[in-house]
Design an enzyme around this catalytic site. Structure first.
Site, PDB file in Angstrom:
ATOM      1  N   GLU A  82       0.848  -1.195   0.000  1.00 50.85           N
ATOM      2  CA  GLU A  82       0.000   0.000   0.000  1.00 50.85           C
ATOM      3  C   GLU A  82       0.880   1.240   0.000  1.00 50.85           C
ATOM      4  O   GLU A  82       1.872   1.302   0.734  1.00 50.85           O
ATOM      5  CB  GLU A  82      -0.884  -0.050   1.253  1.00 50.85           C
ATOM      6  CG  GLU A  82      -2.289   0.409   1.054  1.00 50.85           C
ATOM      7  CD  GLU A  82      -3.128  -0.489   0.129  1.00 50.85           C
ATOM      8  OE1 GLU A  82      -3.182  -0.204  -1.086  1.00 50.85           O
ATOM      9  OE2 GLU A  82      -3.741  -1.451   0.631  1.00 50.85           O
ATOM     10  N   ASP A 140      -4.741   0.972  -9.051  1.00 49.79           N
ATOM     11  CA  ASP A 140      -6.193   0.798  -9.143  1.00 49.79           C
ATOM     12  C   ASP A 140      -6.635   0.601 -10.585  1.00 49.79           C
ATOM     13  O   ASP A 140      -7.428  -0.303 -10.898  1.00 49.79           O
ATOM     14  CB  ASP A 140      -6.914   2.018  -8.559  1.00 49.79           C
ATOM     15  CG  ASP A 140      -6.480   2.317  -7.138  1.00 49.79           C
ATOM     16  OD1 ASP A 140      -5.752   1.491  -6.561  1.00 49.79           O
ATOM     17  OD2 ASP A 140      -6.864   3.375  -6.615  1.00 49.79           O
ATOM     18  N   GLU A 200      -6.931  11.102 -13.141  1.00 48.49           N
ATOM     19  CA  GLU A 200      -6.844  11.493 -11.718  1.00 48.49           C
ATOM     20  C   GLU A 200      -5.866  12.662 -11.549  1.00 48.49           C
ATOM     21  O   GLU A 200      -6.158  13.621 -10.835  1.00 48.49           O
ATOM     22  CB  GLU A 200      -6.343  10.319 -10.864  1.00 48.49           C
ATOM     23  CG  GLU A 200      -7.231   9.099 -10.883  1.00 48.49           C
ATOM     24  CD  GLU A 200      -8.379   9.154  -9.885  1.00 48.49           C
ATOM     25  OE1 GLU A 200      -8.384  10.041  -9.024  1.00 48.49           O
ATOM     26  OE2 GLU A 200      -9.284   8.301 -10.007  1.00 48.49           O
ATOM     27  N   GLY A 224     -15.737   6.011  -2.000  1.00 50.88           N
ATOM     28  CA  GLY A 224     -14.885   6.457  -0.895  1.00 50.88           C
ATOM     29  C   GLY A 224     -14.581   5.374   0.122  1.00 50.88           C
ATOM     30  O   GLY A 224     -14.260   5.667   1.269  1.00 50.88           O
ATOM     31  N   ALA A 225     -14.678   4.106  -0.277  1.00 50.49           N
ATOM     32  CA  ALA A 225     -14.439   3.012   0.674  1.00 50.49           C
ATOM     33  C   ALA A 225     -13.077   2.360   0.454  1.00 50.49           C
ATOM     34  O   ALA A 225     -12.786   1.320   1.025  1.00 50.49           O
ATOM     35  CB  ALA A 225     -15.552   1.979   0.560  1.00 50.49           C
ATOM     36  N   GLY A 226     -12.256   2.968  -0.396  1.00 52.97           N
ATOM     37  CA  GLY A 226     -10.929   2.400  -0.645  1.00 52.97           C
ATOM     38  C   GLY A 226     -10.946   1.239  -1.613  1.00 52.97           C
ATOM     39  O   GLY A 226      -9.993   0.459  -1.690  1.00 52.97           O
TER      40      GLY A 226
HETATM   41  C1  GLA Z   1      -5.106   4.868  -3.830  1.00 51.87           C
HETATM   42  C2  GLA Z   1      -4.335   5.200  -5.109  1.00 51.87           C
HETATM   43  C3  GLA Z   1      -3.403   4.062  -5.500  1.00 51.87           C
HETATM   44  C4  GLA Z   1      -2.530   3.631  -4.327  1.00 51.87           C
HETATM   45  C5  GLA Z   1      -3.374   3.407  -3.073  1.00 51.87           C
HETATM   46  C6  GLA Z   1      -2.540   3.141  -1.863  1.00 51.87           C
HETATM   47  O1  GLA Z   1      -5.983   3.793  -4.049  1.00 51.87           O
HETATM   48  O2  GLA Z   1      -5.220   5.446  -6.177  1.00 51.87           O
HETATM   49  O3  GLA Z   1      -2.618   4.458  -6.605  1.00 51.87           O
HETATM   50  O4  GLA Z   1      -1.501   4.542  -4.099  1.00 51.87           O
HETATM   51  O5  GLA Z   1      -4.203   4.535  -2.799  1.00 51.87           O
HETATM   52  O6  GLA Z   1      -1.842   1.960  -2.011  1.00 51.87           O
END
Ligand code: GLA
Length: 384
Positions: free
Chosen positions: A33, A170, A158, A120-122
């Site tokens: 991460e 992502d 982005e 927004g939940a990752g």
């Molecule tokens: C977000 C970003 C990714 C990555 C993660 C953390 O999801 O879009 O590129 O940096 O955070 O791992």
């Protein structure tokens, strides 16, 4: 949402000839991460939740888009000055602009879209949106853009139209996802490998617990983390010109520049160097089906993200503590952080009691239950 459902929405709201339907997923990340903008490794997989869009070229140079979940419309042109004001439409606009900048001829279209990746939940709802439209336009207009470039188009959307200086993880996972497989990606060389991943026959399940804390103000904090890493890497590179990213640096190299960078930047960089090692450790452990080591590394990542990288929050730490108390094998904040989900590796026989306890304790403390998502590793962007 199914293909039939989005087609029905398109017919009701827009009408006319039948459109084409595309979908693209959100993602989980097992480990690695905040490593992807440091040239390092990530370990994501696409999930069975994503965005779905019905799209039909309209013979003009305008886009007319309907966001079904919000019941909102946006109409915009394809020139740089046509940036729409709706925040969701900026993603679609950005994808079109990034394709145009690469020499692709984008035409106007009508679209209705919806999604079931929680926002927004990752879990990368925004990457799912970018990949859906990037993949669709490439396919419908025969643009011949390869999958790596499609992921870059999402990432640069982005950077240039949303203001988040994200890495490639992502968008890569959303485009390259494969059912039943995680992907170990080297974000420096862009080499990747699919890892078959099914913890169930080994007695484990992967489950996400959503704190329901939305990581709203996260983009400036995210960009600040990235700056810290770049500052530390630049300081190291003065002594070690071969170091381009923190991924190339060792702890010894970082310690050499301790006096030249802030204490905060040092901690951030320390986390990244440790996290890089953890991705290697988890890859090795997975080869041996050693899920306990995988879990232990996840706890270490959480600790690093909470105490060194400082991208956790009280609610995430609370869920992480419960996981530990309940004997869960591994748990950590997933994605960018500041809210969203924890990802948990749980022995099947502990699963029910863990979920019930987590729900009850979270509700007692914060007045709501966390949302639970079982992880199903699925395919990437595709036409339906
Ligand atoms: C977000 C970003 C990714 C990555 C993660 C953390 O999801 O879009 O590129 O940096 O955070 O791992």
């Amino acid at each position: 949402m199914t293909k039939e459902q989005i087609l029905k929405i398109f017919q009701d709201k827009i009408g006319g000839d039948t459109p084409v339907v595309y979908t693209s997923p959100g993602r989980i990340n097992l480990i690695g991460e905040h490593t992807d903008y440091n040239g390092s490794f990530v370990f994501p997989g696409a999930v069975d939740k994503g965005m779905i869009a019905a799209i039909r070229l309209n013979g003009t140079d305008k886009i007319k888009a309907y966001a079904a979940d919000l019941d909102e419309w946006s109409e915009f042109g394809l020139n740089e000055e046509d940036l729409p004001k709706e925040s969701w439409a900026k993603y679609i606009f950005g994808v079109c602009r990034e394709i145009i900048k690469r020499g692709g001829k984008v035409e106007g279209f009508d679209t209705a879209f919806a999604g079931d990746v929680p926002l927004g939940a990752g879990m990368s709802s925004s990457a799912a949106l970018e990949s859906t439209f990037g993949f669709a336009l490439n396919d419908m207009l025969n643009l011949g853009i390869d999958k790596f470039e499609l992921a870059r188009i999402g990432q640069h959307t982005e950077h240039h139209y949303v203001g988040v200086m994200c890495g490639i993880m992502d968008q890569f996972a959303s485009i390259f996802g494969k059912a039943g497989h995680l992907i170990r990606l080297d974000t420096k060389s862009m080499e990747y490998e699919y890892y078959p991943f099914d913890p169930v026959p080994h007695g484990y399940r992967l489950v996400l617990l959503d704190t329901l804390v939305k990581h709203e103000l996260a983009s400036s904090a995210y960009n600040k983390r990235r700056e810290s890493c770049e500052t530390a890497a630049a300081a190291i590179a003065k002594n070690h010109p071969e170091v381009e990213f923190l991924r190339d640096a060792s702890m010894e190299m970082l310690i050499e520049v301790k006096d030249q960078i802030s204490a905060e930047d040092f901690l951030r960089a320390e986390y990244v160097i440790e996290e890089t090692q953890r991705v290697h450790d988890v890859s090795d452990a997975l080869q041996r089906d050693d899920y306990e080591t995988v879990g232990q590394k996840m706890f270490e990542t959480h600790h690093g993200m909470s105490k060194k990288y400082e991208v956790s929050c009280e609610e995430l730490d609370f869920l992480n503590d419960i996981a530990k108390e309940q004997g869960v094998s591994g748990s950590r904040v997933m994605g960018g952080g500041f809210g969203g989900c924890t990802i948990n590796l749980v022995k099947i026989d502990l699963y029910d009691s863990f979920i019930n306890n987590a729900k009850a304790q979270y509700k007692e403390k914060y007045g709501i239950e966390p949302k639970i998502y079982d992880v199903v590793i699925s395919d990437g962007a595709r036409k339906l």
